[in-house]
Design an enzyme around this catalytic site. Structure first.
Site, PDB file in Angstrom:
ATOM      1  N   HIS A  86      -7.013  -5.697   3.001  1.00  0.00           N
ATOM      2  CA  HIS A  86      -5.863  -5.055   3.606  1.00  0.00           C
ATOM      3  C   HIS A  86      -5.210  -6.079   4.524  1.00  0.00           C
ATOM      4  O   HIS A  86      -5.862  -6.594   5.435  1.00  0.00           O
ATOM      5  CB  HIS A  86      -6.287  -3.854   4.465  1.00  0.00           C
ATOM      6  CG  HIS A  86      -6.909  -2.743   3.700  1.00  0.00           C
ATOM      7  ND1 HIS A  86      -6.203  -1.620   3.329  1.00  0.00           N
ATOM      8  CD2 HIS A  86      -8.171  -2.568   3.251  1.00  0.00           C
ATOM      9  CE1 HIS A  86      -7.015  -0.801   2.681  1.00  0.00           C
ATOM     10  NE2 HIS A  86      -8.214  -1.348   2.626  1.00  0.00           N
ATOM     11  N   VAL A  92     -11.506   2.912  -2.839  1.00  0.00           N
ATOM     12  CA  VAL A  92     -11.293   2.418  -4.199  1.00  0.00           C
ATOM     13  C   VAL A  92     -12.300   1.297  -4.405  1.00  0.00           C
ATOM     14  O   VAL A  92     -12.296   0.300  -3.670  1.00  0.00           O
ATOM     15  CB  VAL A  92      -9.852   1.910  -4.418  1.00  0.00           C
ATOM     16  CG1 VAL A  92      -9.700   1.338  -5.818  1.00  0.00           C
ATOM     17  CG2 VAL A  92      -8.841   3.019  -4.173  1.00  0.00           C
ATOM     18  N   HIS A 104     -10.873  -5.410  -2.322  1.00  0.00           N
ATOM     19  CA  HIS A 104      -9.500  -5.622  -1.890  1.00  0.00           C
ATOM     20  C   HIS A 104      -9.455  -5.940  -0.407  1.00  0.00           C
ATOM     21  O   HIS A 104     -10.294  -5.494   0.372  1.00  0.00           O
ATOM     22  CB  HIS A 104      -8.616  -4.420  -2.206  1.00  0.00           C
ATOM     23  CG  HIS A 104      -9.084  -3.117  -1.645  1.00  0.00           C
ATOM     24  ND1 HIS A 104     -10.149  -2.410  -2.160  1.00  0.00           N
ATOM     25  CD2 HIS A 104      -8.624  -2.373  -0.600  1.00  0.00           C
ATOM     26  CE1 HIS A 104     -10.322  -1.299  -1.474  1.00  0.00           C
ATOM     27  NE2 HIS A 104      -9.411  -1.255  -0.507  1.00  0.00           N
ATOM     28  N   ASN A 148     -13.027  -3.364   3.656  1.00  0.00           N
ATOM     29  CA  ASN A 148     -13.962  -2.248   3.806  1.00  0.00           C
ATOM     30  C   ASN A 148     -15.009  -2.358   2.699  1.00  0.00           C
ATOM     31  O   ASN A 148     -14.673  -2.736   1.571  1.00  0.00           O
ATOM     32  CB  ASN A 148     -13.230  -0.912   3.677  1.00  0.00           C
ATOM     33  CG  ASN A 148     -12.177  -0.733   4.750  1.00  0.00           C
ATOM     34  OD1 ASN A 148     -12.356  -1.149   5.883  1.00  0.00           O
ATOM     35  ND2 ASN A 148     -11.067  -0.112   4.384  1.00  0.00           N
ATOM     36  N   ASP A 206       0.846  -1.190   0.000  1.00  0.00           N
ATOM     37  CA  ASP A 206       0.000   0.000   0.000  1.00  0.00           C
ATOM     38  C   ASP A 206       0.884   1.243   0.000  1.00  0.00           C
ATOM     39  O   ASP A 206       1.875   1.314   0.734  1.00  0.00           O
ATOM     40  CB  ASP A 206      -0.906  -0.018   1.236  1.00  0.00           C
ATOM     41  CG  ASP A 206      -2.019   1.004   1.158  1.00  0.00           C
ATOM     42  OD1 ASP A 206      -1.727   2.202   0.967  1.00  0.00           O
ATOM     43  OD2 ASP A 206      -3.189   0.612   1.311  1.00  0.00           O
TER      44      ASP A 206
END
Length: 113
Positions: free
Chosen positions: A101, A95, A99, A86, A29
């Site tokens: 994290h 975004v 995805h 999220n 990231d």
């Protein structure tokens, strides 16, 4: 996909990739929230967790398996780590390409929000 993550998955934008296969890409990231902060994305453009369908079950499982694999690869598996997804704006998603994290390298507090 027209998101930055879709463009990374397609190889159009460079990223510091730590793992990739035919279906997934994992990369560091650029705005880390922990000493280890890696994003794991499917190459398939899925906007949010809400858009996963029954046919994506294997892909969803592979995302989690990749998180465990990458955690081991970068040396945080034994100490521990957190995996976060999220979903939508109120959930912190900025975004709109699904995805995970992968966060580690320090103790994670609770509650997270």
């Amino acid at each position: 996909s027209d998101t930055i993550f879709g463009r990374i998955a397609a190889g159009e934008i460079p990223a510091d990739i730590v793992y990739q296969d035919d279906d997934l890409v994992a990369f560091w990231d650029l705005s880390p929230q922990a000493p280890t902060h890696i994003l794991i994305i499917p190459r398939k453009p899925i906007a949010t967790l809400n858009q996963l369908e029954d046919g994506d079950a294997e892909l969803a499982g592979r995302l989690l398996l990749a998180a465990a694999r990458v955690a081991k690869q970068v040396g945080i598996a034994d100490a521990g780590y957190r995996v976060v997804v999220n979903c939508n704006a109120a959930g912190g998603q900025t975004v709109f390409h699904l995805h995970l994290h992968l966060l580690g390298g320090r103790p994670m507090g609770w509650p997270p929000g």
